[in-house]
Enzyme design. Sequence first.
Site, PDB file in Angstrom:
ATOM      1  N   ARG A 176       0.802  -1.228   0.000  1.00 32.34           N
ATOM      2  CA  ARG A 176       0.000   0.000   0.000  1.00 32.34           C
ATOM      3  C   ARG A 176       0.840   1.286   0.000  1.00 32.34           C
ATOM      4  O   ARG A 176       0.453   2.273  -0.594  1.00 32.34           O
ATOM      5  CB  ARG A 176      -0.993  -0.003   1.169  1.00 32.34           C
ATOM      6  CG  ARG A 176      -2.083  -1.070   0.991  1.00 32.34           C
ATOM      7  CD  ARG A 176      -3.210  -0.924   1.998  1.00 32.34           C
ATOM      8  NE  ARG A 176      -3.960   0.294   1.811  1.00 32.34           N
ATOM      9  CZ  ARG A 176      -3.809   1.391   2.535  1.00 32.34           C
ATOM     10  NH1 ARG A 176      -2.937   1.434   3.537  1.00 32.34           N
ATOM     11  NH2 ARG A 176      -4.530   2.457   2.275  1.00 32.34           N
ATOM     12  N   TYR A 225      -0.171   3.297  -3.120  1.00 29.59           N
ATOM     13  CA  TYR A 225      -1.064   4.444  -2.867  1.00 29.59           C
ATOM     14  C   TYR A 225      -0.369   5.562  -2.109  1.00 29.59           C
ATOM     15  O   TYR A 225      -1.045   6.503  -1.690  1.00 29.59           O
ATOM     16  CB  TYR A 225      -2.248   4.032  -1.985  1.00 29.59           C
ATOM     17  CG  TYR A 225      -3.068   2.881  -2.442  1.00 29.59           C
ATOM     18  CD1 TYR A 225      -3.601   2.819  -3.724  1.00 29.59           C
ATOM     19  CD2 TYR A 225      -3.369   1.848  -1.558  1.00 29.59           C
ATOM     20  CE1 TYR A 225      -4.389   1.757  -4.108  1.00 29.59           C
ATOM     21  CE2 TYR A 225      -4.155   0.787  -1.944  1.00 29.59           C
ATOM     22  CZ  TYR A 225      -4.657   0.741  -3.221  1.00 29.59           C
ATOM     23  OH  TYR A 225      -5.440  -0.310  -3.601  1.00 29.59           O
ATOM     24  N   CYS A 259      13.756  -5.902  -4.474  1.00 28.40           N
ATOM     25  CA  CYS A 259      14.646  -5.224  -5.408  1.00 28.40           C
ATOM     26  C   CYS A 259      13.926  -4.043  -6.065  1.00 28.40           C
ATOM     27  O   CYS A 259      13.703  -4.036  -7.280  1.00 28.40           O
ATOM     28  CB  CYS A 259      15.119  -6.237  -6.440  1.00 28.40           C
ATOM     29  SG  CYS A 259      16.466  -5.601  -7.397  1.00 28.40           S
ATOM     30  N   GLU A 260      13.495  -3.111  -5.259  1.00 27.34           N
ATOM     31  CA  GLU A 260      12.777  -1.909  -5.710  1.00 27.34           C
ATOM     32  C   GLU A 260      13.108  -0.798  -4.740  1.00 27.34           C
ATOM     33  O   GLU A 260      12.943  -0.995  -3.523  1.00 27.34           O
ATOM     34  CB  GLU A 260      11.251  -2.115  -5.629  1.00 27.34           C
ATOM     35  CG  GLU A 260      10.654  -3.051  -6.619  1.00 27.34           C
ATOM     36  CD  GLU A 260      10.443  -2.402  -7.971  1.00 27.34           C
ATOM     37  OE1 GLU A 260      10.250  -1.174  -8.024  1.00 27.34           O
ATOM     38  OE2 GLU A 260      10.487  -3.125  -8.970  1.00 27.34           O
ATOM     39  N   TYR A 320      -6.182  -4.978   3.188  1.00 29.53           N
ATOM     40  CA  TYR A 320      -5.490  -4.780   1.905  1.00 29.53           C
ATOM     41  C   TYR A 320      -3.972  -4.952   2.021  1.00 29.53           C
ATOM     42  O   TYR A 320      -3.232  -4.326   1.275  1.00 29.53           O
ATOM     43  CB  TYR A 320      -5.854  -3.414   1.294  1.00 29.53           C
ATOM     44  CG  TYR A 320      -7.348  -3.213   1.195  1.00 29.53           C
ATOM     45  CD1 TYR A 320      -8.103  -3.934   0.290  1.00 29.53           C
ATOM     46  CD2 TYR A 320      -8.000  -2.319   2.049  1.00 29.53           C
ATOM     47  CE1 TYR A 320      -9.483  -3.785   0.221  1.00 29.53           C
ATOM     48  CE2 TYR A 320      -9.380  -2.160   1.980  1.00 29.53           C
ATOM     49  CZ  TYR A 320     -10.112  -2.894   1.071  1.00 29.53           C
ATOM     50  OH  TYR A 320     -11.473  -2.759   0.998  1.00 29.53           O
TER      51      TYR A 320
HETATM   52  C1  PLP Z   1     -18.093  -1.956  -3.820  1.00 37.85           C
HETATM   53  C2  PLP Z   1     -17.202  -1.858  -2.637  1.00 37.85           C
HETATM   54  N1  PLP Z   1     -17.737  -2.018  -1.426  1.00 37.85           N
HETATM   55  C3  PLP Z   1     -16.976  -1.954  -0.307  1.00 37.85           C
HETATM   56  C4  PLP Z   1     -15.622  -1.711  -0.386  1.00 37.85           C
HETATM   57  C5  PLP Z   1     -14.833  -1.667   0.876  1.00 37.85           C
HETATM   58  O1  PLP Z   1     -14.206  -0.466   1.060  1.00 37.85           O
HETATM   59  P1  PLP Z   1     -13.489  -0.159   2.462  1.00 37.85           P
HETATM   60  O2  PLP Z   1     -12.581  -1.294   2.740  1.00 37.85           O
HETATM   61  O3  PLP Z   1     -12.752   1.107   2.200  1.00 37.85           O
HETATM   62  O4  PLP Z   1     -14.566  -0.029   3.482  1.00 37.85           O
HETATM   63  C6  PLP Z   1     -15.026  -1.505  -1.631  1.00 37.85           C
HETATM   64  C7  PLP Z   1     -13.597  -1.211  -1.736  1.00 37.85           C
HETATM   65  O5  PLP Z   1     -13.020  -0.956  -2.743  1.00 37.85           O
HETATM   66  C8  PLP Z   1     -15.835  -1.589  -2.801  1.00 37.85           C
HETATM   67  O6  PLP Z   1     -15.322  -1.428  -4.017  1.00 37.85           O
END
Ligand code: PLP
Length: 497
Positions: A370, A374, A401-402, A431
């Site tokens: 992440r 991001y 290696c980055e 994530y």
């Molecule tokens: C359709 C949808 N619902 C729920 C989520 C969950 O988002 P979050 O983990 O930010 O609550 C996402 C994340 O991309 C999504 O695309």
Amino acid sequence: MRAHPAGPLHGGLAQPTAAGAPPADLGVLDPQVWPGSAERVDGELHLGGRAVTDLAREHGTPLFVLDEADFRGRAAGFAAAFDGADVHYASKAFLCGQVARWIAEDGLHLDACSGNELSLALAAGFPAQRIALHGNNKSLVELALAVDAGIGRIVLDSFDEIERLIPLAAARVESGGAPVAVLIRATVGIEAHTHEFIATAHEDQKFGFSLATGDALAAAVRVIREPALALAGIHSHIGSQIFDTAGFEAAAHRVVGLLGQVRQATGEVLGELNLGGGFGIAYLAEDDPVAPADVAARLRAVVAAECAALDLPVPRLAVEPGRAVAGPGTVTLYEIGTIKPVRLGASGAPGTPLVRNYVSVDGGMSDNIRTALYDASYTCVLANRTSDAAPALCRVVGKHCESGDILVRDLWLPSDVQAGDLLAVAATGAYCWSMASNYNYLLKPPVVAVREGTATEIVRRQTLADVFALDAVLAGRAADSPAPSQPAPEHPVGVHS
Ligand SMILES: Cc1ncc(COP(=O)(O)O)c(C=O)c1O
């Protein structure tokens, strides 16, 4: 967003002073950021009643440590705050069999984003009726799986998909089954991230049906006219890591407007409004997420007011938190290896060169992409001990290696951190494991759930044998490799301790 190509040298990505002033206590565990059970016992970080050194010795590092009470408490908190609505856990944040069982036991619904997430939930015994399937490119096989399993909702994302689903739904109806219940995913022209939201005119992205162009209404009309499909309602998801309710309120205004248009065009009054996920969490002490109860109250009020204005009955609400359930309760433990002081161009106090210590750990972008992907911000602490040493400006990096393989871009750590010490990175439950890769053939870490002094491995560490089994030559499947090779001994975990 920062962009950089792969390769050996792309420095200068951040200002050297981005870490701000050093905090008074480098070992402090801000309750906003760390799991509910995190505490220091004789200086050492304990999670779920277990010392991190014991966890690292028993399970190796890198290691995801999930505080079960924190995870389940947040799930239950959303269910309570949205009482009378459906709370779907967005399983893309982190899913395994144990998590599917907890979510099932705790009465929530579950969103799957692929046929394989759906298969995992079903294999774990998750009740099909409480599952919704998302995805902008669901295959015929995925749709058939969803229809055959009898899941609660399929969230339709394109005209192609509607036509792909209809024959499957018709076959079910012909054999005496119920029409397939679906939602239309509307792109409402609002994209919200963190503190601000923007309204986009062109809605230039791959998800959903545009509300502005009339596609969302056309899709709803198409579904309503198809007897094998049952349109339960409308879905909207506006973004991620959202810290205020304004974006949700603007989205609610627009989707309730769509409910009104659908009634006008077809006479149908739709009973469900799913406002998606995106509720922000604290990665850093200064982050200030909105409490679920406050979001729920605001959303209920806005939807009620919008419906009253259009003389529509208030639909049943649904939300889909992922990060806000899974994120805060998990910590990643790493062992420190190489520490490299790098002299920066900028100078510190007069006459003192400014130095940043590159603190390398035994994982990196393969278990947490992440920061690289991001530009996400994380914080971490020295976990196996506290230290009174002076603060040193540090960057925590992985072993890939980055040069963009950064976990924590700028922070202060005690200047005596050394190889063999453990670092704990906070709020890695969402994530991170779910986006893990085998880049540089690093192996995916295990996930250990801790609770009241017990630690249970809910996902085991990937082995080199798991990975070699996929390789035609190494597994002996290639024409010219008759004998399977033995996996090389695995790189020992915890090389310094
Ligand atoms: C359709 C949808 N619902 C729920 C989520 C969950 O988002 P979050 O983990 O930010 O609550 C996402 C994340 O991309 C999504 O695309």
